[in-house]
Design an enzyme around this catalytic site. Structure first.
Site, PDB file in Angstrom:
ATOM      1  N   ASP A   1       0.133  -7.620   1.356  1.00 16.31           N
ATOM      2  CA  ASP A   1       0.598  -6.245   1.526  1.00 16.31           C
ATOM      3  C   ASP A   1       2.124  -6.167   1.562  1.00 16.31           C
ATOM      4  O   ASP A   1       2.717  -5.470   2.393  1.00 16.31           O
ATOM      5  CB  ASP A   1       0.001  -5.630   2.793  1.00 16.31           C
ATOM      6  CG  ASP A   1       0.083  -4.104   2.784  1.00 16.31           C
ATOM      7  OD1 ASP A   1       0.235  -3.524   1.693  1.00 16.31           O
ATOM      8  OD2 ASP A   1       0.001  -3.505   3.880  1.00 16.31           O
TER       9      ASP A   1
ATOM     10  N   SER B   1       4.736   2.793   7.802  1.00 20.03           N
ATOM     11  CA  SER B   1       4.368   1.603   7.029  1.00 20.03           C
ATOM     12  C   SER B   1       5.531   1.131   6.162  1.00 20.03           C
ATOM     13  O   SER B   1       6.173   1.920   5.479  1.00 20.03           O
ATOM     14  CB  SER B   1       3.164   1.901   6.136  1.00 20.03           C
ATOM     15  OG  SER B   1       2.004   2.102   6.903  1.00 20.03           O
TER      16      SER B   1
ATOM     17  N   HIS C   1       0.821  -1.212   0.000  1.00 14.99           N
ATOM     18  CA  HIS C   1       0.000   0.000   0.000  1.00 14.99           C
ATOM     19  C   HIS C   1       0.861   1.270   0.000  1.00 14.99           C
ATOM     20  O   HIS C   1       0.355   2.356  -0.279  1.00 14.99           O
ATOM     21  CB  HIS C   1      -0.982   0.001   1.178  1.00 14.99           C
ATOM     22  CG  HIS C   1      -0.365   0.266   2.516  1.00 14.99           C
ATOM     23  ND1 HIS C   1      -0.029  -0.740   3.403  1.00 14.99           N
ATOM     24  CD2 HIS C   1      -0.034   1.426   3.147  1.00 14.99           C
ATOM     25  CE1 HIS C   1       0.462  -0.211   4.509  1.00 14.99           C
ATOM     26  NE2 HIS C   1       0.476   1.102   4.372  1.00 14.99           N
TER      27      HIS C   1
END
Length: 416
Positions: free
Chosen positions: A175, A256, A145
């Site tokens: 992911d 992230s 993402h």
């Protein structure tokens, strides 16, 4: 007579010079004697008050100018063993962490001729995140993402150097994405991480997160493992990601894709999500990391094949809520693709009766080999542990219009 006069004058001048020289030497001697006497007296007075050691009479006193004043030395920083360990962990792993910028190309009107049809290609930042160096070939691992929708990607190292990166491959379901920087100077600076394992991880172990929250590069936070075996949904398609690590290490937007480290500096997960009950994107005390054991399998396939080889049954399934409304557990098969592994094994899809319009339920999957299947997440998790070509036994409940449904074990060779 003139010569005698000249010689007499010269002799008188010489005598005058000698006298003046003697007087000057005498005066200088008196000055030295005075200075020495004053020094001895001063030293004696200071010694009487205990301000310096005694000086023997007649000893020559050397008057020294005081040394120039210097800034006081900074006191040494004393770190506890725990602090020292944390500092060293950060210093060792910082060169392995990079800042990733997701760039998207847009076409804009020419600013010089805004009324013309000429368009200019412009790159604008679409998002950012963190990644870490995987190997000596310039491969970088991050979250999918973080780079989703990018037309160009850049990587910024700890010395603020910026390099272009290309996408090697990604698995949106997990992911995970792999990038590569091919610049030789960058590769020489890169330091691959030490990859650990989370198979023996325990709640209460200390963990550390390094990332770039809110664009603040190379930020370190720490916490503990606060939970294991969590399940989160992939942000791309909602597929479950199982075995997730829960921590209380502070993670915010920009973290992230960064590494979650154990006390030995080994990567045990990828920081990927936070629990956000306020929907503001701020840390609330709970964050999640994709386990490194899952990441290793994905990265290995992406580096070998450029994609992830996923086992499939070739079926579409109904939402869990349908069976839950009937107080039933399992996965309801809605459809089977023609020629798919499920169709070849004989699974029955759900059908609508042409005469009555009623829906006739298809097979309900209740077991995958020896694993119980109560919901779709259980089926997906079981598939994740296999590869294309594996033969498995799927147990289904089939009604077939009979009053008493029967349990059927079916052999299925998983496809790709």
């Amino acid at each position: 007579a003139c010569a005698a006069l000249v010689l007499g004058g010269a002799a008188g001048l010489l005598a005058l010079r000698k006298r003046r020289s003697f007087e000057l030497q005498e005066q200088t001697g008196l000055q030295k004697l005075g200075q020495a006497t004053a020094g001895v007296l001063s030293a004696s007075i200071l010694a009487m008050h205990g301000l310096m050691p005694p000086v023997a009479y007649g000893q020559e006193l050397l008057l020294q100018t005081p040394p120039p004043k210097t800034a006081p030395a900074k006191p040494a920083i004393r770190l506890t063993p725990s602090e020292l360990s944390t500092v060293q962990l950060f210093q060792r792993n910082t060169p392995s962490v990079v800042y990733i910028t997701n760039l998207q190309s847009v076409m804009r009107a020419d600013p010089i001729s805004p009324g013309s049809l000429n368009l200019q290609r412009t790159e604008i930042p679409r998002g950012s995140g963190t990644g870490f160096v995987w190997d000596d070939s310039g491969h970088i691992v991050t979250n999918f993402h973080v780079i989703a929708g990018a037309t160009d990607l850049t990587v910024t190292t700890m010395d603020q150097a910026i390099y272009r990166a290309r996408l090697v491959g990604a698995d949106p379901d997990k992911d995970v994405a792999v990038l590569q920087v091919t610049d030789k100077d960058a590769i020489q600076k890169f330091r691959p991480v030490k990859v650990g394992s989370c198979s023996n991880l325990m709640v209460g172990q200390r963990v550390f997160a390094i990332g770039n929250p809110f664009g603040l590069d190379h930020t370190l936070t720490q916490g503990i493992v606060s939970g294991l075996g969590r399940v989160i949904n992939s942000p791309s398609d909602g597929r479950p990601i199982s075995g997730v690590i829960q921590t209380d290490a502070v993670v915010n937007p920009g973290n992230s894709g960064g590494p979650l480290l154990d006390v030995n500096g080994r990567v045990i997960g990828i920081n990927s999500a936070i629990l956000d009950p306020t929907q503001t994107g701020s840390y609330s005390g709970v964050s999640f990391a994709i386990p490194i054991d899952t990441v290793k399998g994905v990265v290995g396939q992406l580096l070998s094949f450029g994609r992830v080889l996923k086992p499939v049954l070739g079926i579409s399934v109904a939402p869990d809520s349908i069976l839950q409304s009937l107080n039933e557990k399992g996965v309801l098969v809605l459809g089977c693709a023609p020629g798919s592994p499920a169709a070849r094994a004989g699974l029955h899809p759900s059908l609508r009766d042409q005469e009555t319009g009623r829906m006739m339920l298809g097979d309900i999957i209740t077991k995958f080999d020896d694993e119980k299947v109560d919901a779709a997440d259980d089926l997906y998790s079981a598939l994740d542990r296999h590869r294309p070509g594996d033969e498995v036994t799927i147990t289904v409940v089939r009604a077939d219009g009979m009053e008493k449904p029967k349990f059927l074990p079916l052999k299925v060779v998983l496809g790709e």
